[in-house]
Write a protein that holds these residues in place. Structure first.
Motif, PDB file in Angstrom:
ATOM      1  N   VAL A 258      -8.510  61.069 -21.791  1.00  0.00           N
ATOM      2  CA  VAL A 258      -8.476  60.590 -23.171  1.00  0.00           C
ATOM      3  C   VAL A 258      -7.687  61.579 -24.020  1.00  0.00           C
ATOM      4  O   VAL A 258      -7.741  62.799 -23.800  1.00  0.00           O
ATOM      5  N   ASP A 259      -6.919  61.068 -24.965  1.00  0.00           N
ATOM      6  CA  ASP A 259      -6.198  61.932 -25.888  1.00  0.00           C
ATOM      7  C   ASP A 259      -7.146  62.415 -26.974  1.00  0.00           C
ATOM      8  O   ASP A 259      -8.090  61.708 -27.365  1.00  0.00           O
ATOM      9  N   GLY A 260      -6.882  63.595 -27.484  1.00  0.00           N
ATOM     10  CA  GLY A 260      -7.789  64.218 -28.441  1.00  0.00           C
ATOM     11  C   GLY A 260      -7.871  63.527 -29.788  1.00  0.00           C
ATOM     12  O   GLY A 260      -8.744  63.852 -30.597  1.00  0.00           O
ATOM     13  N   ASP A 261      -6.973  62.580 -30.062  1.00  0.00           N
ATOM     14  CA  ASP A 261      -7.046  61.825 -31.307  1.00  0.00           C
ATOM     15  C   ASP A 261      -7.692  60.466 -31.094  1.00  0.00           C
ATOM     16  O   ASP A 261      -7.556  59.566 -31.921  1.00  0.00           O
ATOM     17  N   CYS A 262      -8.407  60.318 -29.976  1.00  0.00           N
ATOM     18  CA  CYS A 262      -9.064  59.048 -29.652  1.00  0.00           C
ATOM     19  C   CYS A 262     -10.567  59.255 -29.490  1.00  0.00           C
ATOM     20  O   CYS A 262     -11.032  60.306 -29.063  1.00  0.00           O
ATOM     21  N   GLU A 263     -11.317  58.221 -29.791  1.00  0.00           N
ATOM     22  CA  GLU A 263     -12.769  58.225 -29.653  1.00  0.00           C
ATOM     23  C   GLU A 263     -13.175  57.136 -28.675  1.00  0.00           C
ATOM     24  O   GLU A 263     -12.731  55.986 -28.789  1.00  0.00           O
ATOM     25  N   LEU A 264     -13.998  57.475 -27.703  1.00  0.00           N
ATOM     26  CA  LEU A 264     -14.474  56.492 -26.738  1.00  0.00           C
ATOM     27  C   LEU A 264     -15.405  55.492 -27.413  1.00  0.00           C
ATOM     28  O   LEU A 264     -16.262  55.870 -28.216  1.00  0.00           O
ATOM     29  N   VAL A 265     -15.247  54.236 -27.070  1.00  0.00           N
ATOM     30  CA  VAL A 265     -16.119  53.187 -27.592  1.00  0.00           C
ATOM     31  C   VAL A 265     -17.372  53.119 -26.725  1.00  0.00           C
ATOM     32  O   VAL A 265     -17.293  53.215 -25.492  1.00  0.00           O
ATOM     33  N   ASP A 266     -18.526  52.951 -27.351  1.00  0.00           N
ATOM     34  CA  ASP A 266     -19.771  52.825 -26.599  1.00  0.00           C
ATOM     35  C   ASP A 266     -19.674  51.683 -25.592  1.00  0.00           C
ATOM     36  O   ASP A 266     -19.233  50.582 -25.932  1.00  0.00           O
ATOM     37  N   GLY A 267     -20.100  51.961 -24.391  1.00  0.00           N
ATOM     38  CA  GLY A 267     -20.095  50.948 -23.350  1.00  0.00           C
ATOM     39  C   GLY A 267     -18.889  51.005 -22.433  1.00  0.00           C
ATOM     40  O   GLY A 267     -18.923  50.436 -21.329  1.00  0.00           O
ATOM     41  N   TRP A 268     -17.824  51.691 -22.866  1.00  0.00           N
ATOM     42  CA  TRP A 268     -16.615  51.711 -22.044  1.00  0.00           C
ATOM     43  C   TRP A 268     -16.826  52.446 -20.717  1.00  0.00           C
ATOM     44  O   TRP A 268     -16.409  51.956 -19.658  1.00  0.00           O
ATOM     45  N   ILE A 269     -17.450  53.612 -20.748  1.00  0.00           N
ATOM     46  CA  ILE A 269     -17.632  54.397 -19.529  1.00  0.00           C
ATOM     47  C   ILE A 269     -18.402  53.579 -18.492  1.00  0.00           C
ATOM     48  O   ILE A 269     -18.032  53.536 -17.315  1.00  0.00           O
ATOM     49  N   ASP A 270     -19.475  52.914 -18.917  1.00  0.00           N
ATOM     50  CA  ASP A 270     -20.262  52.096 -17.997  1.00  0.00           C
ATOM     51  C   ASP A 270     -19.424  50.960 -17.406  1.00  0.00           C
ATOM     52  O   ASP A 270     -19.489  50.674 -16.206  1.00  0.00           O
ATOM     53  N   ARG A 271     -18.630  50.307 -18.260  1.00  0.00           N
ATOM     54  CA  ARG A 271     -17.831  49.175 -17.796  1.00  0.00           C
ATOM     55  C   ARG A 271     -16.760  49.637 -16.800  1.00  0.00           C
ATOM     56  O   ARG A 271     -16.563  49.014 -15.756  1.00  0.00           O
ATOM     57  N   ALA A 272     -16.075  50.710 -17.135  1.00  0.00           N
ATOM     58  CA  ALA A 272     -15.022  51.219 -16.253  1.00  0.00           C
ATOM     59  C   ALA A 272     -15.603  51.664 -14.914  1.00  0.00           C
ATOM     60  O   ALA A 272     -15.041  51.374 -13.841  1.00  0.00           O
ATOM     61  N   TYR A 273     -16.727  52.351 -14.962  1.00  0.00           N
ATOM     62  CA  TYR A 273     -17.395  52.819 -13.740  1.00  0.00           C
ATOM     63  C   TYR A 273     -17.802  51.642 -12.855  1.00  0.00           C
ATOM     64  O   TYR A 273     -17.610  51.667 -11.635  1.00  0.00           O
ATOM     65  N   SER A 274     -18.346  50.603 -13.484  1.00  0.00           N
ATOM     66  CA  SER A 274     -18.773  49.425 -12.733  1.00  0.00           C
ATOM     67  C   SER A 274     -17.604  48.758 -12.016  1.00  0.00           C
ATOM     68  O   SER A 274     -17.711  48.343 -10.859  1.00  0.00           O
ATOM     69  N   GLU A 275     -16.469  48.659 -12.710  1.00  0.00           N
ATOM     70  CA  GLU A 275     -15.292  48.025 -12.116  1.00  0.00           C
ATOM     71  C   GLU A 275     -14.769  48.838 -10.933  1.00  0.00           C
ATOM     72  O   GLU A 275     -14.412  48.287  -9.884  1.00  0.00           O
TER      73      GLU A 275
END
Length: 337
Positions: A88-105
């Motif tokens: 992730v770039d330092g000027d970006c914020e992760l959206v809630d739920g993204w990590i779980d979705r990406a991991y699942s895929e």
């Protein structure tokens, strides 16, 4: 999420870096922040948030590719069992739920090497340039050829291709994706919100430099992987030369012998803009105003893109190293954007 680590990169991101690192809290096992010469206390901020930090040696030209490689190396040194890495770039914020979705895929599809989602501009209404970024990042869902700076991928796949090419000043993500696909890995764009980005583009000069860097990436990418079957960025490169140089030069050079009729060639620009406008109206969820603005920017961008391509070839022929093209202001620079 003990199998997931995160690598964030940046330079002088200030509050945006804080938001970035906080958004990863309790979502991954390890966080590594790589700094490219910040002077705003970013390193101290990252350490106070619990991230492990890497300070790049500034005697070596820094690039986003180099920063991500060093962050990955530190991450695996700290946690050798990490299986997936979120970049992730330092000027970006992760959206809630993204990590779980990406991991699942990734766990459900072993042949997928990397996944990305929807990166949105945090303040698209602030400037027309921010709005253009937001439109640009809304790419089709499904299997794709490349991802941008925010994505999750398998650590093993990253190691298999040797990571990013540290010499590239732009376009390092698509170039690595070329090598991933050559090894049989797939890249997916998921129908999911991924990150919020804060471009802070407020001037035409910033937009020009960003387009110039894209042109540099097209030229270098096609030079490296332009042969069959990949044809990486060959179409984009040729389009830049056609609209940025050949067409206007031909129209002007033939003005005298054609008694001005050659200037009709310049009507190709509004026609090209209309074709892009029509496509985005039919295939993307854009208003007529947004589609018109984006179509106009696509045509105008050919000129700074041409400048970037010329710079690449000049430096290549002279044996010089490419210089980083930054578009952000001096008090808010992110070498990774």
């Amino acid at each position: 999420m003990q199998q997931i680590g995160l690598v964030a990169i940046g330079r002088n991101e200030g509050q945006r870096l804080r938001q970035c690192l906080v958004s990863a809290t309790d979502k991954v096992a390890r966080v590594v922040y790589v700094d490219s010469g910040s002077t705003d206390g970013s390193l101290e901020l990252a350490r106070s948030s619990g991230a492990d930090t890497v300070e790049l040696d500034l005697s070596i030209p820094f690039t986003a590719a180099r920063a991500r490689n060093e962050g990955f190396a530190r991450l695996l040194k700290l946690a050798p069992d990490i299986e997936f890495v979120q970049f992730v770039d330092g000027d970006c914020e992760l959206v809630d739920g993204w990590i779980d979705r990406a991991y699942s895929e990734l766990t459900a599809k072993p042949n997928v090497a990397a996944v990305c989602g929807r990166r949105r501009e945090r303040y698209p209404e602030a400037t027309i340039y921010n709005q253009l970024c937001d439109i640009e990042w809304d790419t089709p869902i499904g299997e794709t050829k490349a991802c941008g700076g925010d994505f999750m991928m398998r650590a093993a796949a990253f190691q298999q291709v040797g990571g990013f090419n540290p010499a590239l000043i732009a376009g390092e993500e698509p170039e690595m994706c070329v090598r991933l696909r050559q090894k049989g890995g797939k890249i997916l764009r998921l129908d999911a919100e991924m990150t919020l980005h804060d471009a802070q583009m407020t001037s035409f000069a910033q937009w020009w430099k960003r387009a110039q860097r894209a042109g540099h990436a097209y030229a270098e990418g096609s030079w490296m992987h332009g042969s069959e079957p990949e044809r990486h960025w060959v179409k984009e490169t040729r389009s830049t030369w056609l609209w940025g140089l050949v067409l206007p030069a031909l129209a002007l050079a033939m003005t005298w012998p054609t008694k001005g009729w050659s200037l009709l060639l310049l009507s190709g620009y509004p026609l090209a803009a209309y074709r892009t406008y029509n496509y985005y109206i039919k295939h993307r969820d854009l208003t007529t105003k947004d589609a018109a603005i984006y179509a106009l920017s696509c045509v105008l961008a050919k000129f700074p893109q041409l400048q970037g391509q010329i710079q690449f070839h000049q430096r290549r022929l002279l044996g010089q190293q490419s210089k980083l093209i930054e578009y952000k202001t001096t008090n808010s620079i992110n070498s990774a954007s």
